[in-house]
Design a protein around this motif. Structure first.
Motif, PDB file in Angstrom:
ATOM      1  N   ALA A 138       0.250   2.986  -3.403  1.00  0.00           N
ATOM      2  CA  ALA A 138      -1.393   3.798  -3.003  1.00  0.00           C
ATOM      3  C   ALA A 138      -2.362   3.045  -3.397  1.00  0.00           C
ATOM      4  CB  ALA A 138      -0.988   5.276  -3.768  1.00  0.00           C
ATOM      5  N   VAL A 139      -2.279   1.709  -3.529  1.00  0.00           N
ATOM      6  CA  VAL A 139      -3.538   0.950  -3.778  1.00  0.00           C
ATOM      7  C   VAL A 139      -4.208   0.691  -2.363  1.00  0.00           C
ATOM      8  CG1 VAL A 139      -3.963  -1.436  -4.186  1.00  0.00           C
ATOM      9  CG2 VAL A 139      -2.782  -0.184  -5.760  1.00  0.00           C
ATOM     10  N   ASN A 140      -5.668   0.389  -2.481  1.00  0.00           N
ATOM     11  CA  ASN A 140      -6.299   0.267  -1.317  1.00  0.00           C
ATOM     12  C   ASN A 140      -5.951  -1.018  -0.367  1.00  0.00           C
ATOM     13  OD1 ASN A 140      -8.889  -1.282  -0.095  1.00  0.00           O
ATOM     14  ND2 ASN A 140      -9.462   1.125  -0.267  1.00  0.00           N
ATOM     15  N   PRO A 141      -5.794  -1.027   0.771  1.00  0.00           N
ATOM     16  CA  PRO A 141      -5.304  -2.255   1.524  1.00  0.00           C
ATOM     17  C   PRO A 141      -6.460  -3.698   1.349  1.00  0.00           C
ATOM     18  CG  PRO A 141      -5.659  -0.186   2.955  1.00  0.00           C
ATOM     19  CD  PRO A 141      -5.991   0.172   1.516  1.00  0.00           C
ATOM     20  N   ASN A 142      -7.470  -3.143   1.231  1.00  0.00           N
ATOM     21  CA  ASN A 142      -8.464  -4.409   0.940  1.00  0.00           C
ATOM     22  C   ASN A 142      -8.195  -5.053  -0.266  1.00  0.00           C
ATOM     23  OD1 ASN A 142      -9.622  -4.130   3.569  1.00  0.00           O
ATOM     24  ND2 ASN A 142     -10.959  -2.640   2.884  1.00  0.00           N
ATOM     25  N   THR A 143      -7.782  -4.555  -1.127  1.00  0.00           N
ATOM     26  CA  THR A 143      -7.393  -4.988  -2.490  1.00  0.00           C
ATOM     27  C   THR A 143      -6.166  -5.942  -2.519  1.00  0.00           C
ATOM     28  OG1 THR A 143      -8.030  -2.696  -3.614  1.00  0.00           O
ATOM     29  CG2 THR A 143      -6.713  -4.291  -4.936  1.00  0.00           C
ATOM     30  N   VAL A 146       0.772  -1.226   0.098  1.00  0.00           N
ATOM     31  CA  VAL A 146       0.140  -0.041  -0.079  1.00  0.00           C
ATOM     32  C   VAL A 146       0.917   1.212  -0.077  1.00  0.00           C
ATOM     33  CG1 VAL A 146      -1.542   1.439   1.410  1.00  0.00           C
ATOM     34  CG2 VAL A 146      -1.883  -1.070   0.904  1.00  0.00           C
TER      35      VAL A 146
END
Lengths: 127, 277
Positions: free
Chosen positions: A48-53, A44
């Motif tokens: 900067a990708v969503n943690p849930n992804t 992340v």
């Protein structure tokens, strides 16, 4: 350790990009059994990708038996992904086929479209 | 599903000035904890009003909204209010003194990193002020972080870096983050929940994956699309392109695909052909 490169314009879902890049690293031998995948926090922070992804991608890899999550320690590689050796009979047949397609006057894009549609027909629902 | 962190019921807000119009109307929602929420919509749609109400800075005209109390939430307003005469270090010390029980200097300093501690706030650039405002918000270790257009002043590099730091912090502590923007690319990939606000109303509310999966983009011959709900459709010659919310499987002579987030949003925001705008 792998480093993920996320292409937001590719049209491929972000979690799938992480799954595919992990598999690619497994095929290339960049990741081996026992190696630790980066933590969700590390991915992340870098992308900067969503943690849930990230967690969704790791769950998918776990479901396929490629990695395992060890509580409090991280996610570790369990298995390698075999790829046909470069000189396998399948590759030879594909090479012949590509040569014939070209001789028949097909452009690169025609061949790619044909190949993709056959792939789709035979691997429907696998992803 | 965890308990919602923000809950609104029949929420409405009307400004006395600006001709007395409704900035927000009939807004009912429940945001699950731990999500990173994109609050998206055109300029003037009501995004800032919604965030201000959630922060407890505005009082609703009707309905109600519940959110964590002031000490457990952080709100970064669009204009990033800070004290111009204080230095960066003094601002952080103030953050500590105002939040004595919660303050985490390391979390704040991870964000302020490149800022000179002895620089006065009024000498900082817009991007540096954003950095400082975000540091104050994160140093407070909030349960809910409300950010109104947080990235507008930042260059792409700082944007990526700060968004990464923000999400990493949220991932570690399960913070719920709600951030508004009218620039979708800023949020795509970073958020997992969508609130689409238009004309003071909530048009879409849900997990982004679920919303995308519920819609289908189809192209093909012009035909009746019932029983699906048509969100947006246009025709070019004999070809129809439509985005529908599915009712059961799509059967017909159409090419179908799952829309991208951008396609989904544009379809909802665009006035439908033939319909009154």
């Amino acid at each position: 350790m792998v480093e993920y490169r996320i292409d937001r314009r590719s049209g491929v879902a972000t979690y799938l990009q992480i799954v595919q890049q992990t598999k690619q690293a497994l095929r290339m031998g960049l990741l081996e059994p026992g190696d630790r995948l980066p933590t969700a926090r590390e991915v992340v922070e870098a992308t900067a990708v969503n943690p849930n992804t990230v967690l969704k991608a790791y769950r998918e890899l776990e479901r396929e038996g490629l990695v395992e999550a060890r509580r409090g320690l991280g996610t570790f590689v369990r298995a390698t992904l075999g790829t046909g050796p470069a000189d396998s009979p399948l590759r030879g047949e594909l090479t012949d086929w590509a040569r014939r397609a070209r001789a028949a006057g097909l452009e690169r894009e025609d061949v790619a479209a044909l190949f993709t549609s056959v792939l789709k027909e035979h691997f429907e629902g696998d992803e | 599903m965890t308990d919602p962190v923000i809950e609104a019921d029949g929420l409405g807000m009307r400004y006395r000035r600006r001709g007395g119009g409704w900035a927000l109307k009939d807004c009912t929602l429940a945001l699950p904890a731990g999500r990173v929420v994109a609050v998206v919509g055109p300029n003037g749609a009501g995004k800032s009003t919604l965030l201000g109400l959630a922060a407890g800075l505005l009082r609703p005209t009707e309905g109600r909204i519940t959110a964590p109390t002031r000490d457990r939430l952080a709100y970064v307003a669009q204009d990033k209010p800070l004290y111009g005469q204080l230095t960066v270090a003094e601002t952080l010390r103030l953050g500590h003194e105002l939040n004595p029980d919660r303050w985490d200097p390391a979390a704040a300093e991870r964000i302020t990193g490149p800022l000179p501690g002895n620089a006065r706030v009024r000498t900082l650039s817009g991007g540096q002020r954003t950095r400082l405002a975000l540091a104050l918000a994160l140093g407070k270790r909030p349960e809910l972080l409300l950010l109104d257009e947080p990235m507008a002043d930042l260059d792409p590099l700082a944007r990526r870096e700060l968004m990464g730091a923000l999400l990493a912090d949220a991932a570690e502590r399960g913070t719920t983050v709600a951030m508004s923007s009218h620039i979708l690319t800023e949020l795509e990939g970073s958020c997992d929940h969508l609130l689409l606000v238009q004309d003071g109303r909530i048009r879409l509310d849900g997990a982004i994956d679920d919303l995308l999966a519920a819609h289908t983009l189809l192209t093909g011959p012009i035909a009746d699309l019932a029983p699906h709900t048509v969100v947006d459709s246009r025709t070019t010659g004999r070809q129809l392109t439509a985005l529908v919310r599915r009712e059961g499987p799509v059967e017909g002579p159409w090419e179908t695909a799952e829309p991208s987030l951008e396609e989904l949003l544009l379809a909802h925001l665009r006035p439908t052909e033939g319909a009154p705008a």
